[in-house]
Motif scaffolding. Structure first.
Motif, PDB file in Angstrom:
ATOM      1  N   ASN A  53      40.087  13.414  19.191  1.00 26.16           N
ATOM      2  CA  ASN A  53      39.757  14.000  17.885  1.00 26.16           C
ATOM      3  C   ASN A  53      38.872  13.019  17.109  1.00 26.16           C
ATOM      4  O   ASN A  53      38.644  11.892  17.575  1.00 26.16           O
ATOM      5  N   GLY A  54      38.423  13.429  15.945  1.00 26.25           N
ATOM      6  CA  GLY A  54      37.528  12.578  15.157  1.00 26.25           C
ATOM      7  C   GLY A  54      38.221  11.331  14.639  1.00 26.25           C
ATOM      8  O   GLY A  54      37.596  10.260  14.501  1.00 26.25           O
ATOM      9  N   THR A  55      39.501  11.439  14.351  1.00 26.00           N
ATOM     10  CA  THR A  55      40.269  10.291  13.875  1.00 26.00           C
ATOM     11  C   THR A  55      40.377   9.234  14.973  1.00 26.00           C
ATOM     12  O   THR A  55      40.219   8.032  14.716  1.00 26.00           O
ATOM     13  N   LEU A  58      37.149   7.361  15.199  1.00 29.67           N
ATOM     14  CA  LEU A  58      37.038   6.306  14.185  1.00 29.67           C
ATOM     15  C   LEU A  58      37.948   5.121  14.518  1.00 29.67           C
ATOM     16  O   LEU A  58      37.565   3.962  14.346  1.00 29.67           O
ATOM     17  N   THR A  79      35.910  11.027   0.804  1.00 29.23           N
ATOM     18  CA  THR A  79      35.963  11.363   2.226  1.00 29.23           C
ATOM     19  C   THR A  79      37.373  11.791   2.584  1.00 29.23           C
ATOM     20  O   THR A  79      38.292  11.736   1.757  1.00 29.23           O
ATOM     21  N   PHE A  80      37.520  12.232   3.828  1.00 29.08           N
ATOM     22  CA  PHE A  80      38.834  12.535   4.371  1.00 29.08           C
ATOM     23  C   PHE A  80      39.500  11.185   4.690  1.00 29.08           C
ATOM     24  O   PHE A  80      38.831  10.245   5.119  1.00 29.08           O
ATOM     25  N   ALA A  82      41.037   9.918   6.959  1.00 25.78           N
ATOM     26  CA  ALA A  82      40.887   9.336   8.302  1.00 25.78           C
ATOM     27  C   ALA A  82      39.807   8.258   8.352  1.00 25.78           C
ATOM     28  O   ALA A  82      39.907   7.326   9.153  1.00 25.78           O
ATOM     29  N   SER A  83      38.782   8.374   7.498  1.00 28.86           N
ATOM     30  CA  SER A  83      37.679   7.393   7.540  1.00 28.86           C
ATOM     31  C   SER A  83      38.193   5.974   7.343  1.00 28.86           C
ATOM     32  O   SER A  83      37.696   5.048   7.957  1.00 28.86           O
ATOM     33  N   VAL A 130      29.844   7.675   5.051  1.00 27.60           N
ATOM     34  CA  VAL A 130      30.236   9.046   5.402  1.00 27.60           C
ATOM     35  C   VAL A 130      29.123   9.982   4.922  1.00 27.60           C
ATOM     36  O   VAL A 130      28.788   9.976   3.739  1.00 27.60           O
ATOM     37  N   ASP A 156      30.475   7.672   9.804  1.00 27.87           N
ATOM     38  CA  ASP A 156      31.357   8.830   9.923  1.00 27.87           C
ATOM     39  C   ASP A 156      30.480  10.056   9.728  1.00 27.87           C
ATOM     40  O   ASP A 156      30.145  10.425   8.593  1.00 27.87           O
ATOM     41  N   CYS A 158      31.233  13.113  10.797  1.00 26.55           N
ATOM     42  CA  CYS A 158      32.038  14.311  11.067  1.00 26.55           C
ATOM     43  C   CYS A 158      31.506  15.534  10.319  1.00 26.55           C
ATOM     44  O   CYS A 158      31.800  16.664  10.702  1.00 26.55           O
ATOM     45  N   HIS A 159      30.731  15.314   9.249  1.00 30.49           N
ATOM     46  CA  HIS A 159      30.120  16.443   8.530  1.00 30.49           C
ATOM     47  C   HIS A 159      28.667  16.666   8.950  1.00 30.49           C
ATOM     48  O   HIS A 159      28.007  17.523   8.383  1.00 30.49           O
ATOM     49  N   SER A 187      33.568  14.795  14.828  1.00 32.51           N
ATOM     50  CA  SER A 187      34.786  15.582  15.063  1.00 32.51           C
ATOM     51  C   SER A 187      34.400  16.985  15.522  1.00 32.51           C
ATOM     52  O   SER A 187      33.388  17.534  15.067  1.00 32.51           O
ATOM     53  N   HIS A 189      36.806  19.497  15.319  1.00 30.08           N
ATOM     54  CA  HIS A 189      37.826  20.369  14.727  1.00 30.08           C
ATOM     55  C   HIS A 189      37.179  21.729  14.429  1.00 30.08           C
ATOM     56  O   HIS A 189      35.978  21.799  14.138  1.00 30.08           O
ATOM     57  N   LYS A 192      34.410  22.238  11.867  1.00 30.27           N
ATOM     58  CA  LYS A 192      33.175  21.456  11.949  1.00 30.27           C
ATOM     59  C   LYS A 192      32.062  22.271  12.641  1.00 30.27           C
ATOM     60  O   LYS A 192      32.246  23.443  12.903  1.00 30.27           O
ATOM     61  N   GLY A 199      39.061  17.496  19.012  1.00 29.83           N
ATOM     62  CA  GLY A 199      38.110  16.715  19.791  1.00 29.83           C
ATOM     63  C   GLY A 199      37.233  15.850  18.915  1.00 29.83           C
ATOM     64  O   GLY A 199      37.134  16.065  17.703  1.00 29.83           O
TER      65      GLY A 199
HETATM   66  C1  PLP Z   1      37.213  16.054  10.071  1.00 27.13           C
HETATM   67  C2  PLP Z   1      36.953  14.676   9.599  1.00 27.13           C
HETATM   68  C3  PLP Z   1      37.534  13.557  10.198  1.00 27.13           C
HETATM   69  C4  PLP Z   1      38.625  13.625  11.243  1.00 27.13           C
HETATM   70  O1  PLP Z   1      38.398  14.435  12.295  1.00 27.13           O
HETATM   71  P1  PLP Z   1      39.639  15.056  13.134  1.00 27.13           P
HETATM   72  O2  PLP Z   1      38.958  15.594  14.343  1.00 27.13           O
HETATM   73  O3  PLP Z   1      40.255  16.099  12.294  1.00 27.13           O
HETATM   74  O4  PLP Z   1      40.571  13.952  13.458  1.00 27.13           O
HETATM   75  C5  PLP Z   1      37.152  12.304   9.752  1.00 27.13           C
HETATM   76  N1  PLP Z   1      36.267  12.148   8.748  1.00 27.13           N
HETATM   77  C6  PLP Z   1      35.715  13.201   8.125  1.00 27.13           C
HETATM   78  C7  PLP Z   1      34.736  12.962   7.034  1.00 27.13           C
HETATM   79  C8  PLP Z   1      36.060  14.495   8.514  1.00 27.13           C
HETATM   80  O5  PLP Z   1      35.524  15.539   7.857  1.00 27.13           O
END
Ligand code: PLP
Length: 386
Positions: A53-55, A58, A79-80, A82-83, A130, A156, A158-159, A187, A189, A192, A199
């Motif tokens: 996954n995206g987490t 990172l 940000t989310f 997870a960053s 991000v 990051d 992910c967006h 990511s 998800h 996304k 993933g």
């Molecule tokens: C979605 C997202 C993540 C984490 O991705 P996952 O696949 O849900 O673990 C991290 N950073 C940002 C900015 C995100 O939007």
């Protein structure tokens, strides 16, 4: 309820997954390398490592960067979580610099000031810009500031799959190409740009990081005889680092390869929807549309407006079946971050003020024009009555 984001699965995606189900490999077979090669080529990077996954992407990027106790990682509060959670998994501390009030991305001047005046027991080791909502950060400036301070740069993105920006030489740079960073995380998800259910991927141009990331994804195991410290026989493998099981399965990678073929047209559709919002909401009283910096090509993971009475507009729209959302509650204000690291309201005033007024409108490629115009009508009505 019209959601703010949604995956799009078509027959060819389903067939790609079923084909793997009928094959010998369900996980770590040929579909993984196929997906990695296709993704690397798409974003213009030398290497790609697919992960759970995206987490996880990172987290592994932080480990490969050597982040550990005594270090800190600098990111944006918008940000989310997870960053920066990725740094905490490594025993490092989180640090933030405020956003630019127009782009909502990390402000390079704030990064520069932070590094100039930085005190405290932890040493800044990495920066995670991000690309909020899909609009690329000012990577030329961030990279030059970060390189001076010897920081590892992890984007990051992910967006921002499918986003790009034009550098001062006039060259377009794709998100994920790592032209101005060491590693980029994506990511997959379902909300996304493309999905593998769960993933993620890390891209890099550095072979040392690539080897490290691949090892960390699979328990830190080494099998290549050329890199073993001991030799016993053909069965032998050894663990050289503390890694994880962060592998992405063949099923998921096959879905990813199939989805990736549609990325360009889906980003184009997202941009078409954003253009309609810009055009028809741009002069509505009480609505601020998202500023687009020149020389950026956003992939519009999100379309965020600012409104005066956020709660009221949000509740009105939800009441009308428009699945609006809010991105993001500033990370430093989450109870965990306040309790463990002492952050307080007022620490990052621009991100906090931004949050108070933000609403994400639905944007995803399968949205019909009727959906788009319904959102526009309802936003206009909600803003008028707020
Ligand atoms: C979605 C997202 C993540 C984490 O991705 P996952 O696949 O849900 O673990 C991290 N950073 C940002 C900015 C995100 O939007």
């Amino acid at each position: 309820m019209l959601p703010y984001g949604h995956q799009w699965i078509e027959e060819d995606d389903i067939e790609a997954v079923v084909k793997v189900l009928r094959s010998d490999w369900l996980t770590t077979g040929p579909a993984v390398e196929e997906f990695e090669a296709a993704l690397a080529e798409k974003v213009g990077a030398r290497y790609a490592v697919a992960v759970a996954n995206g987490t996880a992407a990172l987290h592994l990027a932080c480990l490969a960067a050597g982040l550990g106790p005594g270090d800190s990682l600098i990111s944006s509060p918008n940000t989310f979580a997870a960053s920066t959670n990725a740094a905490l998994y490594c025993g490092a501390r989180p640090a933030f610099v405020d956003i630019n009030e127009r782009t909502y991305n990390m402000d390079p001047d704030a990064l520069d000031r932070f590094l100039g005046h930085h005190t405290g027991e932890s040493k800044p080791k990495a920066v995670v810009p991000v690309h909020f909502s899909g609009q690329p950060c000012d990577m030329e400036r961030i990279a030059s500031i970060a390189r001076r301070a010897d920081l590892v740069i992890i984007e990051d993105a992910c967006h921002a799959l499918g986003a790009k920006w034009r550098d001062s030489q006039g060259q377009w740079q794709k998100s994920g190409s790592c032209s101005h960073c060491d590693m980029t995380a994506f990511s997959f998800h379902p909300v996304k740009h493309i999905t593998t259910a769960e993933g993620g991927v890390i891209t890099t141009n550095r072979s040392d990081l690539y080897e490290k990331l691949k090892r960390l994804r699979n328990h830190g195991l080494v099998r290549d005889p050329a890199h073993l410290q001991n030799g016993h026989g053909a069965w032998y493998y050894e663990m050289q680092d503390l890694g994880f099981n962060y592998r992405l399965s063949d099923l998921q990678c096959a879905l990813g390869t199939s989805q990736l073929k549609k990325l360009d047209s889906w980003v184009a559709r997202r941009r078409e929807i954003a253009a309609a919002y810009d055009h028809l909401l741009g002069d509505v009283d009480g609505v601020v549309i998202p500023y687009q910096k020149e020389n950026t090509y956003s992939s519009y993971h999100l379309y965020v407006i600012q409104v005066e009475s956020r709660r009221k507009v949000f509740e009105t729209l939800r009441g009308k079946g428009i699945g609006v959302q809010v991105h993001f509650f500033p990370v430093h204000l989450h109870p965990f971050y306040r309790n463990h690291f002492g952050f307080r309201p007022g620490d990052f005033p621009i991100a906090e003020a931004y949050y108070e007024h933000a609403i994400s409108l639905p944007v995803f490629p399968q949205m019909s024009d009727d959906d788009v115009h319904r959102v526009i009508r309802e936003v206009k009505a909600a803003a008028r009555n707020a």
